[in-house]
Scaffold this active site. Structure first.
Site, PDB file in Angstrom:
ATOM      1  N   TYR A  33      36.021   2.017 -31.397  1.00  0.00           N
ATOM      2  CA  TYR A  33      34.835   1.646 -32.170  1.00  0.00           C
ATOM      3  C   TYR A  33      33.647   1.360 -31.260  1.00  0.00           C
ATOM      4  CZ  TYR A  33      35.258  -3.353 -30.993  1.00  0.00           C
ATOM      5  OH  TYR A  33      35.300  -4.551 -30.332  1.00  0.00           O
ATOM      6  N   LYS A 146      37.547   0.771 -25.854  1.00  0.00           N
ATOM      7  CA  LYS A 146      37.078  -0.129 -26.916  1.00  0.00           C
ATOM      8  C   LYS A 146      37.927   0.126 -28.164  1.00  0.00           C
ATOM      9  CE  LYS A 146      32.702  -2.056 -28.625  1.00  0.00           C
ATOM     10  NZ  LYS A 146      33.011  -3.472 -28.420  1.00  0.00           N
ATOM     11  N   GLU A 179      36.799 -11.273 -18.678  1.00  0.00           N
ATOM     12  CA  GLU A 179      35.625 -11.226 -19.572  1.00  0.00           C
ATOM     13  C   GLU A 179      35.858 -12.199 -20.718  1.00  0.00           C
ATOM     14  OE1 GLU A 179      35.425  -7.303 -21.404  1.00  0.00           O
ATOM     15  OE2 GLU A 179      37.581  -7.319 -21.776  1.00  0.00           O
ATOM     16  N   LEU A 203      35.929  -4.399 -20.478  1.00  0.00           N
ATOM     17  CA  LEU A 203      35.109  -3.429 -21.187  1.00  0.00           C
ATOM     18  C   LEU A 203      33.794  -3.282 -20.412  1.00  0.00           C
ATOM     19  CD1 LEU A 203      34.915  -1.743 -23.858  1.00  0.00           C
ATOM     20  CD2 LEU A 203      33.358  -3.528 -24.615  1.00  0.00           C
TER      21      LEU A 203
HETATM   22  C1  LIG Z   1      35.870  -7.510 -24.946  1.00  0.00           C
HETATM   23  C2  LIG Z   1      34.399  -7.262 -24.872  1.00  0.00           C
HETATM   24  N1  LIG Z   1      33.776  -7.361 -23.682  1.00  0.00           N
HETATM   25  C3  LIG Z   1      32.450  -7.166 -23.570  1.00  0.00           C
HETATM   26  C4  LIG Z   1      31.661  -6.871 -24.673  1.00  0.00           C
HETATM   27  C5  LIG Z   1      30.178  -6.670 -24.520  1.00  0.00           C
HETATM   28  O1  LIG Z   1      29.839  -5.307 -24.618  1.00  0.00           O
HETATM   29  P1  LIG Z   1      28.433  -4.823 -25.133  1.00  0.00           P
HETATM   30  O2  LIG Z   1      27.399  -5.411 -24.205  1.00  0.00           O
HETATM   31  O3  LIG Z   1      28.489  -3.342 -25.023  1.00  0.00           O
HETATM   32  O4  LIG Z   1      28.266  -5.306 -26.526  1.00  0.00           O
HETATM   33  C6  LIG Z   1      32.270  -6.737 -25.923  1.00  0.00           C
HETATM   34  C7  LIG Z   1      31.481  -6.385 -27.102  1.00  0.00           C
HETATM   35  O5  LIG Z   1      31.940  -6.337 -28.206  1.00  0.00           O
HETATM   36  C8  LIG Z   1      33.676  -6.940 -26.026  1.00  0.00           C
HETATM   37  O6  LIG Z   1      34.304  -6.831 -27.217  1.00  0.00           O
END
Ligand SMILES: Cc1ncc(COP(=O)(O)O)c(C=O)c1O
Length: 284
Positions: A33, A146, A179, A203
Site C-alpha cells: 500500500y 510497505k 523506526e 521503510l
Molecule cells: C513503518 C513506517 N515507517 C516510516 C513511515 C514514514 O513513511 P512516509 O514518510 O513515506 O510516510 C511509515 C508511514 O506510514 C511507516 O508505516
C-alpha cells in the site's frame, strides 16, 4: 468534498465499496500500500510514492498493476474528490483466489483506493513535542516492503496509545533502533542528524528522504547508520518523520526527558524548511 472509493475500475462511496472475502489481502495481508497526501490541492511526492510502490510490488512478485496504469487512476480519484488537503490510500493485493498459501503467478490483482479529508496532527503538538515509548522490534526482516500486514506496527502503536504516548519506537534485540510504528526516527547530536540507513531494517520513508535532502542542502551533516537506544536517550534532539506526521519533536522517551524536554531548534528549523519545500512544490 466527496470521499470516494475505487475498486478495480468501479467508483463508489466508501461505504458502498467492497472486495471479496476470498481476496488474498483480506485472507493473508498479501498486498502492499501507499498513503499519499495533498497540500493545497496538489498531490505531494506522487512519483516518489509510485517508485516505492513499484519496489514493494517487485519485492513480493506482485504483477498486473503497473504503476503507469495506476498513476492516472490516482490522479482521477483525487480530482473527483476535489480535496485541497486530502489523503489518497492505495492498496494493491494479489487478488481473489481459493485460500491457499501459495499463489498462482499472474493472477488478477485487486486495486483499492480511497480519497478522504486529511486529519492533520494537532498543530499544538509541533510546538509542545510528543511522548514516545520504546518497544521490542518483533516485526519481520523486510520492513522496506510497505506491506498491508501491519500486525507488529499495530500492536506497538496500541501500546503507545495505551501508555499516553504518540509513537512507539522499535528497538532490535542488540539495542539498535529501527523506526516508529508509522514514522522514521532521527536524532540530533552536536548539530548533526543521525538516522537508520535504508535497507531491509526500515521503510524508506518519503518524508525521511526529503528531510535528509533538505538538511544536506542547508549544510547540515547527515549520517545514515544504525544507532543504539542509548544514543537515542542521550540525543540533543529526537524527532519523527512521516507523511501525516511531517517533522514532529519527541520530548520524552519512556517517560524520561530528551534533553530539557523541549522541541529542539534543529527539529523546528527542519519542519519550517519542509513547509517551505511544500510551498515551493519541490517534491521531485
Ligand atoms: C513503518 C513506517 N515507517 C516510516 C513511515 C514514514 O513513511 P512516509 O514518510 O513515506 O510516510 C511509515 C508511514 O506510514 C511507516 O508505516
Amino acid at each position: 468534498m466527496p470521499e470516494l472509493a475505487y475498486v478495480n475500475g468501479t467508483w463508489s462511496t466508501i461505504e458502498a465499496a467492497c472486495v471479496s472475502i476470498d481476496d488474498r489481502g483480506f485472507q493473508f495481508g498479501d498486498g502492499v500500500y501507499e498513503v499519499i497526501r495533498s497540500y493545497d490541492g496538489r498531490l505531494w511526492a506522487l512519483d516518489r510514492h509510485l517508485r516505492r510502490l513499484e519496489h514493494s510490488m517487485r519485492a513480493i512478485a506482485l504483477t498486473g498493476a503497473p504503476t503507469a496504469e495506476v498513476k492516472p487512476r490516482i490522479i482521477e480519484l483525487f480530482e473527483r474528490g476535489q480535496m485541497r488537503e486530502g489523503v489518497v490510500y492505495l492498496q494493491v493485493t494479489r487478488g481473489v483466489a481459493p485460500r491457499r498459501h501459495a499463489y498462482n503467478a499472474g493472477g488478477q490483482p485487486t486495486v483499492v483506493m480511497t480519497v478522504r479529508a486529511q486529519h492533520a496532527v494537532d498543530i499544538q503538538l509541533y510546538a509542545s513535542g510528543v511522548p514516545a515509548i520504546t518497544v521490542p522490534e518483533i516485526r519481520w526482516s523486510r520492513r522496506d516492503i510497505k506491506s498491508t500486514n501491519l500486525l507488529g506496527n499495530i500492536l506497538a502503536k496500541q501500546r503507545a496509545v495505551e501508555s499516553g504516548a504518540y509513537e512507539a519506537i522499535f528497538v532490535e534485540a542488540d539495542g539498535r533502533v529501527t523506526e516508529g510504528s508509522s514514522t522514521n526516527v532521527f536524532i540530533v547530536r552536536k548539530g548533526c542528524l543521525l538516522t537508520r540507513e535504508k535497507g531491509p531494517h526500515i521503510l524508506a520513508g518519503i518524508t525521511r528522504d526529503l528531510i535528509v535532502e533538505t538538511a544536506l542542502e542547508q549544510g547540515i551533516s547527515v549520517e545514515e547508520r544504525p544507532f543504539t537506544v542509548e544514543e537515542m536517550r542521550a540525543a540533543d534532539e529526537l524527532f519523527l518523520t512521516g507523511t501525516g506526521t511531517e517533522v514532529l519533536g519527541v520530548v520524552t522517551l519512556d517517560q524520561q526527558r530528551i534533553q530539557m524536554g523541549r522541541v529542539g531548534d534543529l527539529t523546528r528549523a527542519l519542519l519550517d524548511a519542509f513547509h517551505e519545500r511544500v510551498r515551493q512544490a519541490r517534491d521531485d
